[in-house]
Design a protein around this motif. Structure first.
Motif, PDB file in Angstrom:
ATOM      1  N   ASP A  57      -3.104   1.189  -2.997  1.00  0.00           N
ATOM      2  CA  ASP A  57      -4.269   2.040  -2.930  1.00  0.00           C
ATOM      3  C   ASP A  57      -3.961   3.307  -3.901  1.00  0.00           C
ATOM      4  OD1 ASP A  57      -5.721   4.511  -1.967  1.00  0.00           O
ATOM      5  OD2 ASP A  57      -6.572   2.803  -0.295  1.00  0.00           O
ATOM      6  N   VAL A  58      -5.046   3.160  -4.895  1.00  0.00           N
ATOM      7  CA  VAL A  58      -4.927   4.118  -6.120  1.00  0.00           C
ATOM      8  C   VAL A  58      -4.813   5.710  -5.531  1.00  0.00           C
ATOM      9  CG1 VAL A  58      -5.955   4.913  -8.297  1.00  0.00           C
ATOM     10  CG2 VAL A  58      -5.680   2.352  -7.748  1.00  0.00           C
ATOM     11  N   ALA A  59      -5.824   5.954  -4.888  1.00  0.00           N
ATOM     12  CA  ALA A  59      -5.779   7.279  -4.425  1.00  0.00           C
ATOM     13  C   ALA A  59      -4.835   7.665  -3.654  1.00  0.00           C
ATOM     14  CB  ALA A  59      -7.109   7.524  -3.789  1.00  0.00           C
ATOM     15  N   ALA A  60      -4.343   6.863  -2.740  1.00  0.00           N
ATOM     16  CA  ALA A  60      -3.206   7.327  -1.703  1.00  0.00           C
ATOM     17  C   ALA A  60      -1.935   7.481  -2.396  1.00  0.00           C
ATOM     18  CB  ALA A  60      -3.210   6.019  -0.568  1.00  0.00           C
ATOM     19  N   LEU A  61      -1.648   6.400  -3.419  1.00  0.00           N
ATOM     20  CA  LEU A  61      -0.297   6.395  -4.031  1.00  0.00           C
ATOM     21  C   LEU A  61      -0.466   7.628  -5.033  1.00  0.00           C
ATOM     22  CD1 LEU A  61       2.219   4.949  -4.839  1.00  0.00           C
ATOM     23  CD2 LEU A  61       1.050   3.475  -6.472  1.00  0.00           C
ATOM     24  N   ALA A  62      -1.517   7.931  -5.680  1.00  0.00           N
ATOM     25  CA  ALA A  62      -1.507   8.973  -6.740  1.00  0.00           C
ATOM     26  C   ALA A  62      -1.271  10.387  -5.669  1.00  0.00           C
ATOM     27  CB  ALA A  62      -2.968   9.297  -7.250  1.00  0.00           C
ATOM     28  N   THR A  63      -1.868  10.488  -4.698  1.00  0.00           N
ATOM     29  CA  THR A  63      -1.651  11.691  -3.617  1.00  0.00           C
ATOM     30  C   THR A  63      -0.051  11.800  -3.210  1.00  0.00           C
ATOM     31  OG1 THR A  63      -3.609  11.582  -2.851  1.00  0.00           O
ATOM     32  CG2 THR A  63      -2.121  12.918  -1.707  1.00  0.00           C
ATOM     33  N   ARG A 120       0.842  -1.224  -0.027  1.00  0.00           N
ATOM     34  CA  ARG A 120       0.055   0.069  -0.115  1.00  0.00           C
ATOM     35  C   ARG A 120       0.823   1.257  -0.124  1.00  0.00           C
ATOM     36  NH1 ARG A 120      -3.866  -2.465   4.767  1.00  0.00           N
ATOM     37  NH2 ARG A 120      -5.499  -3.387   3.330  1.00  0.00           N
ATOM     38  N   ALA A 121       0.375   2.392  -0.629  1.00  0.00           N
ATOM     39  CA  ALA A 121       1.261   3.610  -0.475  1.00  0.00           C
ATOM     40  C   ALA A 121       1.008   4.241   0.816  1.00  0.00           C
ATOM     41  CB  ALA A 121       0.344   4.752  -1.499  1.00  0.00           C
ATOM     42  N   PRO A 122       2.094   4.769   1.523  1.00  0.00           N
ATOM     43  CA  PRO A 122       2.176   5.246   2.569  1.00  0.00           C
ATOM     44  C   PRO A 122       1.044   6.286   2.787  1.00  0.00           C
ATOM     45  CG  PRO A 122       3.994   6.212   1.351  1.00  0.00           C
ATOM     46  CD  PRO A 122       3.116   5.204   0.576  1.00  0.00           C
ATOM     47  N   ALA A 123       0.553   6.523   4.095  1.00  0.00           N
ATOM     48  CA  ALA A 123      -0.614   7.543   4.433  1.00  0.00           C
ATOM     49  C   ALA A 123       0.163   8.714   4.810  1.00  0.00           C
ATOM     50  CB  ALA A 123      -1.337   6.833   5.558  1.00  0.00           C
ATOM     51  N   GLY A 124       1.482   8.470   5.128  1.00  0.00           N
ATOM     52  CA  GLY A 124       2.248   9.787   5.637  1.00  0.00           C
ATOM     53  C   GLY A 124       2.813  10.951   4.708  1.00  0.00           C
ATOM     54  N   PRO A 125       3.449  11.936   4.947  1.00  0.00           N
ATOM     55  CA  PRO A 125       4.060  12.688   3.754  1.00  0.00           C
ATOM     56  C   PRO A 125       5.009  12.081   2.861  1.00  0.00           C
ATOM     57  CG  PRO A 125       4.927  13.279   5.795  1.00  0.00           C
ATOM     58  CD  PRO A 125       3.863  12.285   6.275  1.00  0.00           C
ATOM     59  N   PRO A 126       5.073  12.605   1.643  1.00  0.00           N
ATOM     60  CA  PRO A 126       5.915  11.977   0.760  1.00  0.00           C
ATOM     61  C   PRO A 126       7.207  11.978   1.153  1.00  0.00           C
ATOM     62  CG  PRO A 126       4.648  13.518  -0.422  1.00  0.00           C
ATOM     63  CD  PRO A 126       4.445  13.564   1.044  1.00  0.00           C
ATOM     64  N   ALA A 127       8.303  11.140   0.771  1.00  0.00           N
ATOM     65  CA  ALA A 127       9.631  10.897   1.407  1.00  0.00           C
ATOM     66  C   ALA A 127      10.618  12.089   0.373  1.00  0.00           C
ATOM     67  CB  ALA A 127      10.052   9.551   1.129  1.00  0.00           C
ATOM     68  N   ALA A 128      11.558  12.434   1.079  1.00  0.00           N
ATOM     69  CA  ALA A 128      12.491  13.557   0.490  1.00  0.00           C
ATOM     70  C   ALA A 128      12.605  12.902  -1.041  1.00  0.00           C
ATOM     71  CB  ALA A 128      13.589  13.815   1.119  1.00  0.00           C
ATOM     72  N   LEU A 172      -2.585   6.289 -12.756  1.00  0.00           N
ATOM     73  CA  LEU A 172      -3.498   5.954 -11.876  1.00  0.00           C
ATOM     74  C   LEU A 172      -4.684   6.724 -11.800  1.00  0.00           C
ATOM     75  CD1 LEU A 172      -0.487   6.025  -9.017  1.00  0.00           C
ATOM     76  CD2 LEU A 172      -2.219   4.315  -9.175  1.00  0.00           C
ATOM     77  N   GLY A 173      -4.511   7.996 -12.210  1.00  0.00           N
ATOM     78  CA  GLY A 173      -5.663   8.812 -12.598  1.00  0.00           C
ATOM     79  C   GLY A 173      -6.841   8.255 -13.626  1.00  0.00           C
ATOM     80  N   ALA A 174      -6.150   7.480 -14.624  1.00  0.00           N
ATOM     81  CA  ALA A 174      -7.005   6.952 -15.325  1.00  0.00           C
ATOM     82  C   ALA A 174      -7.683   5.625 -14.769  1.00  0.00           C
ATOM     83  CB  ALA A 174      -6.439   6.071 -16.430  1.00  0.00           C
ATOM     84  N   LEU A 175      -7.157   4.884 -13.662  1.00  0.00           N
ATOM     85  CA  LEU A 175      -7.609   3.743 -13.110  1.00  0.00           C
ATOM     86  C   LEU A 175      -8.801   4.340 -12.108  1.00  0.00           C
ATOM     87  CD1 LEU A 175      -4.607   1.823 -12.124  1.00  0.00           C
ATOM     88  CD2 LEU A 175      -6.373   1.036 -13.513  1.00  0.00           C
ATOM     89  N   SER A 176      -8.346   5.478 -11.293  1.00  0.00           N
ATOM     90  CA  SER A 176      -9.382   6.118 -10.621  1.00  0.00           C
ATOM     91  C   SER A 176     -10.646   6.494 -11.086  1.00  0.00           C
ATOM     92  CB  SER A 176      -8.622   7.477  -9.658  1.00  0.00           C
ATOM     93  OG  SER A 176      -9.449   8.038  -9.023  1.00  0.00           O
ATOM     94  N   GLU A 177     -10.290   7.099 -12.414  1.00  0.00           N
ATOM     95  CA  GLU A 177     -11.834   7.554 -13.129  1.00  0.00           C
ATOM     96  C   GLU A 177     -12.573   6.444 -13.541  1.00  0.00           C
ATOM     97  OE1 GLU A 177     -10.353   9.995 -16.521  1.00  0.00           O
ATOM     98  OE2 GLU A 177      -9.600  11.583 -15.274  1.00  0.00           O
ATOM     99  N   SER A 178     -11.935   5.188 -13.705  1.00  0.00           N
ATOM    100  CA  SER A 178     -12.627   3.764 -14.254  1.00  0.00           C
ATOM    101  C   SER A 178     -13.229   3.227 -12.731  1.00  0.00           C
ATOM    102  CB  SER A 178     -11.799   2.951 -14.593  1.00  0.00           C
ATOM    103  OG  SER A 178     -11.253   3.613 -15.818  1.00  0.00           O
ATOM    104  N   GLY A 179     -13.145   3.679 -11.298  1.00  0.00           N
ATOM    105  CA  GLY A 179     -13.495   3.274 -10.306  1.00  0.00           C
ATOM    106  C   GLY A 179     -12.659   2.217  -9.674  1.00  0.00           C
ATOM    107  N   GLU A 237      -9.976   1.020  -7.095  1.00  0.00           N
ATOM    108  CA  GLU A 237      -9.317   1.536  -5.776  1.00  0.00           C
ATOM    109  C   GLU A 237      -8.261   0.931  -5.387  1.00  0.00           C
ATOM    110  OE1 GLU A 237     -12.321   0.955  -2.998  1.00  0.00           O
ATOM    111  OE2 GLU A 237     -13.942   1.862  -4.006  1.00  0.00           O
ATOM    112  N   THR A 238      -7.811  -0.470  -5.990  1.00  0.00           N
ATOM    113  CA  THR A 238      -6.542  -1.061  -5.637  1.00  0.00           C
ATOM    114  C   THR A 238      -6.151  -1.653  -7.016  1.00  0.00           C
ATOM    115  OG1 THR A 238      -7.363  -3.007  -4.976  1.00  0.00           O
ATOM    116  CG2 THR A 238      -7.102  -1.417  -3.150  1.00  0.00           C
ATOM    117  N   VAL A 239      -4.694  -1.620  -7.053  1.00  0.00           N
ATOM    118  CA  VAL A 239      -4.025  -2.005  -8.263  1.00  0.00           C
ATOM    119  C   VAL A 239      -2.876  -2.779  -8.093  1.00  0.00           C
ATOM    120  CG1 VAL A 239      -3.066   0.044  -8.808  1.00  0.00           C
ATOM    121  CG2 VAL A 239      -3.461  -1.567 -10.643  1.00  0.00           C
ATOM    122  N   SER A 240      -2.368  -3.941  -8.611  1.00  0.00           N
ATOM    123  CA  SER A 240      -1.236  -4.780  -8.302  1.00  0.00           C
ATOM    124  C   SER A 240      -0.089  -3.941  -9.191  1.00  0.00           C
ATOM    125  CB  SER A 240      -1.421  -6.109  -8.797  1.00  0.00           C
ATOM    126  OG  SER A 240      -1.627  -6.131 -10.418  1.00  0.00           O
TER     127      SER A 240
END
Length: 252
Positions: free
Chosen positions: A83-89, A11-19, A38-45, A47-50
């Motif tokens: 997690d698509v949204a978390a990783l994109a962020t 999973r993408a980390p929930a904290g702030p991005p690494a340096a 990731l944006g295209a996946l999110s628009e397609s609904g 939520e998680t991707v391998s």
């Protein structure tokens, strides 16, 4: 929850991005592709991707993708897709896209006008706030609500309007002068479409896009598709490949 693919991922980390100052340049070049996918996946609904699915969507192998993301600090439970949204962020934060960038385009010929009218920039956090040219016939025109100003006003606009990225779309002969104006005004990020190499001080980042060069590279590949292997070798080396009789003579 909608998922795509299976595998041993994180999973993408929930904290702030690494340096990210020390990220390899090749990794940085791939991050926008990951973000686009990731944006295209999110628009397609989704939520998680391998890693395999995300790698296929971006044209890299999954091992490289996992290595890239691990350098950003991505870690978590095995057996769960990213997690698509978390990783994109997270990637957007590393790329500095969590705040909008203010962009000036200098040179409003056909290419500059096309760039100024492209809606995809604002969708990705790049606000076109200034358009500049030296041609009296173009100065004063309105392009999608933005008035074209005299390039002589560029330095003041950079300081007063917080412009932090300059896009040069001038002829090659004018590009260095424009780059000097941008640098003198404090801009340290330049996207150069002019067919020339810019001289800039250390600390100024220039990305060069030469469409003619890209077409020439495609022409090379297209040309060599039509050549047989022996013809291609002859053109590269001036020698034909050895046939069976030649190889037999050499052994004797």
């Amino acid at each position: 929850m909608t998922t795509t693919g299976e595998g041993t991922d994180h999973r993408a980390p929930a904290g702030p991005p690494a340096a990210s100052a020390d990220l390899p340049a090749a990794t940085v070049r791939r991050l926008p592709e990951y973000l686009r996918a990731l944006g295209a996946l999110s628009e397609s609904g989704v939520e998680t991707v391998s890693s395999e699915t995300l790698a296929a969507a971006t044209g890299v192998n999954s091992a490289m993708l996992r290595k890239d993301l691990s350098q950003l600090g991505a870690s978590g439970m095995r057996g769960v897709g990213y997690d698509v949204a978390a990783l994109a962020t997270h990637i957007a934060g590393v790329l500095g896209l969590t705040k909008d960038s203010r962009v000036a385009i200098i040179g409003l010929g056909h290419l500059g006008q096309a760039l100024a009218r492209y809606p995809g920039f604002s969708d990705r956090g790049f606000d076109i706030v200034g358009l500049f040219d030296a041609d009296p016939g173009i100065i004063g025109r309105d392009l999608d609500g933005i008035r074209v100003r005299d390039v002589a006003l560029l330095a003041r606009a950079v300081r007063d309007e917080g412009i932090n990225i300059g896009v040069i779309a001038t002829p090659g002969a004018a590009a260095q002068h424009v780059a000097d104006l941008l640098v003198d005004a404090g801009v340290t990020s330049i996207l150069n479409f002019a067919p020339c190499v810019l001289a800039v001080p250390q600390g100024v980042v220039v990305r060069k896009v030469d469409l003619a060069v890209e077409l020439q590279i495609l022409s090379f590949h297209e040309h060599h598709k039509t050549l047989g292997p022996e013809t291609a070798q002859y053109r590269r080396t001036g020698r034909q490949s050895a046939g069976p009789e030649d190889r037999l003579r050499r052994r004797r």
